[in-house]
Design an enzyme around this catalytic site. Structure first.
Site, PDB file in Angstrom:
ATOM      1  NE  ARG A  55      -2.398  -2.346   3.452  1.00  0.00           N
ATOM      2  CZ  ARG A  55      -3.105  -2.597   4.503  1.00  0.00           C
ATOM      3  NH1 ARG A  55      -3.292  -1.665   5.408  1.00  0.00           N
ATOM      4  NH2 ARG A  55      -3.633  -3.772   4.690  1.00  0.00           N
ATOM      5  N   GLY A  56       0.191   2.350  -0.283  1.00  0.00           N
ATOM      6  CA  GLY A  56       0.896   3.634  -0.281  1.00  0.00           C
ATOM      7  C   GLY A  56       1.417   3.913  -1.681  1.00  0.00           C
ATOM      8  CB  ALA A  57       1.082   6.908  -3.821  1.00  0.00           C
ATOM      9  CD  GLN A 187      -4.838   2.278   5.143  1.00  0.00           C
ATOM     10  OE1 GLN A 187      -5.688   2.512   6.001  1.00  0.00           O
ATOM     11  NE2 GLN A 187      -5.159   2.057   3.895  1.00  0.00           N
ATOM     12  CG  ASP A 226      -2.981   8.064  -2.155  1.00  0.00           C
ATOM     13  OD1 ASP A 226      -3.279   8.595  -1.065  1.00  0.00           O
ATOM     14  OD2 ASP A 226      -2.479   6.933  -2.248  1.00  0.00           O
ATOM     15  CG  ASN A 236      -3.412  11.464   1.821  1.00  0.00           C
ATOM     16  OD1 ASN A 236      -2.676  10.629   1.300  1.00  0.00           O
ATOM     17  ND2 ASN A 236      -3.409  11.674   3.119  1.00  0.00           N
ATOM     18  CE  LYS A 237      -6.218   5.242   2.581  1.00  0.00           C
ATOM     19  NZ  LYS A 237      -6.860   4.416   1.509  1.00  0.00           N
TER      20      LYS A 237
HETATM   21  O1  MRU Z   1      -5.030   2.835   0.321  1.00  0.00           O
HETATM   22  P1  MRU Z   1      -3.571   3.001   0.617  1.00  0.00           P
HETATM   23  O2  MRU Z   1      -3.169   2.387   1.931  1.00  0.00           O
HETATM   24  O3  MRU Z   1      -2.691   2.573  -0.517  1.00  0.00           O
HETATM   25  O4  MRU Z   1      -3.421   4.577   0.752  1.00  0.00           O
HETATM   26  C1  MRU Z   1      -2.274   5.205   1.243  1.00  0.00           C
HETATM   27  C2  MRU Z   1      -2.533   6.624   1.520  1.00  0.00           C
HETATM   28  O5  MRU Z   1      -3.516   7.196   1.132  1.00  0.00           O
HETATM   29  C3  MRU Z   1      -1.590   7.367   2.355  1.00  0.00           C
HETATM   30  O6  MRU Z   1      -2.315   8.379   2.979  1.00  0.00           O
HETATM   31  C4  MRU Z   1      -0.420   7.999   1.817  1.00  0.00           C
HETATM   32  O7  MRU Z   1      -0.272   9.251   2.318  1.00  0.00           O
HETATM   33  C5  MRU Z   1      -0.193   8.155   0.409  1.00  0.00           C
HETATM   34  S1  MRU Z   1       1.211   7.193   0.112  1.00  0.00           S
HETATM   35  C6  MRU Z   1       2.547   7.817   0.998  1.00  0.00           C
END
Ligand code: MRU
Length: 331
Positions: A55-57, A187, A226, A236-237
């Site tokens: 996970r995470g961009a 997360q 993201d 973002n999340k």
């Molecule tokens: O759905 P995910 O776990 O892949 O999302 C991750 C995020 O949205 C994080 O907030 C993050 O800031 C972006 S990646 C560093």
């Protein structure tokens, strides 16, 4: 990322390649079990992105780069593999950026493994620079708030939002971090786990406690991203937007930390960012247990968009930019 395996510090990344396979820490099993899973082809890597093993961009981007390496090694059609990998999740710009980068490298005759490794290394270098620049915003004694996981797990190593926090801690600043648990996929537990490994003082809180703690005294908020549109609107999340709105009301600086690969300057504004909708079960169930009454439906957007007017600045590997300076991220 220095992971504590039964008390022995082991240095690992979120994703890497060895022995002709791609390996990842299975983030679905953390923080309780540290399990490394391995993949032999790009379809398996695409599935690992889809099911949130990774996970995470930026980490998703690196995984996709390694997926392209596997496709090339397995003599699979590169453009078809690119399509499969790009279809795995819709919001994180890094996924598309990494796949396009690998297509260009492979077309230029680059060695696929060297190209994927250097893509992954470059993310870590960028995170380190984000840490250097961002730590200048953090003063001794600051209380910081973050959301989701933008640490080493989400970015191959070091982190985006967590990089300035780690750096400030290394510089000897006494800081405290509020970490929102980040329903429904939690997360925030990963962020808390990373901070614990580093000995950085922090507390988990429910997502809906953030306004309460901001009113009591938070000095700065830093989250990852993201996808960032050309006008600075940032996906973002889910839950980021409301934090930014409250922060503006309370005059708390709100920063987004992200590398160039997260900026999508071809997308004009946040309305054009595709927001991933995930399954109802992520909300109606906790593990195997149904927590919502039978027959109740849930709606589950994985991300929200924070309009640029709520964002104080972007901490990037090229320095700290105001929303109206984002054009500098082009090339
Ligand atoms: O759905 P995910 O776990 O892949 O999302 C991750 C995020 O949205 C994080 O907030 C993050 O800031 C972006 S990646 C560093």
């Amino acid at each position: 990322m220095n992971i504590c395996l039964n008390g022995t510090g082991t240095d690992m990344r979120a994703v890497w390649s060895s022995g002709g396979k791609v390996r990842m820490i299975d983030q679905r099993r953390l923080p309780h079990d540290i399990v490394v899973v391995e993949f032999k082809d790009h379809n398996e890597v695409a599935e690992a992105i889809r099911n949130m093993t990774i996970r995470g961009a930026p980490s998703i981007g690196a995984a996709a780069a390694y997926g392209m390496y596997l496709a090339s090694m397995n003599k699979f059609d590169i453009m078809k593999a690119a399509e499969t990998l790009k279809a795995s999740r819709p919001t994180a710009n890094d996924l598309f950026y990494a796949v396009d980068h690998m297509i260009a490298e492979l077309n230029n005759g680059a060695d696929p493994l060297i190209a994927a490794d250097s893509y992954s290394d470059s993310i870590v270098e960028k995170c380190s620079k984000i840490g250097e620049f961002g730590s200048s915003l953090i003063a001794d004694g600051n209380k910081i708030m973050t959301h989701c996981n933008a640490g080493a797990l989400a970015t191959v190593d070091i982190g985006t939002a967590l990089a300035p926090i780690r750096k400030a801690h290394e510089q000897g600043k006494k800081i405290f971090v509020y970490v929102s648990e980040t329903r429904p996929r939690l997360q925030g537990m990963l962020t808390a786990w990373e901070l614990l490994q580093e000995g950085i003082p922090h507390s988990l809180m429910t997502d809906n406690a953030s306004g309460h703690f901001m009113r009591k005294g938070v000095d700065i908020i830093i989250t990852g991203a993201d996808r960032i549109a050309a006008n600075g609107d940032t996906a973002n999340k889910i839950g980021t937007y409301e934090k930014a709105v409250i922060a503006k009301e309370l005059k708390i600086p709100f920063y987004i930390a992200a590398p160039v690969s997260t900026f999508d300057l071809d997308t004009k504004n946040g309305d054009d960012i595709v927001i991933e909708m995930r399954s109802e079960e992520e909300i109606t169930m906790i593990g195997d247990m149904r927590v919502a009454p039978a027959g109740v439906h849930a709606v589950n957007p994985s991300f929200d968009v924070t309009p640029s007017g709520y964002i104080t600045g972007f901490i990037t590997e090229r320095g700290i930019l105001r929303p109206d300076e984002i054009h500098k991220m082009r090339n």
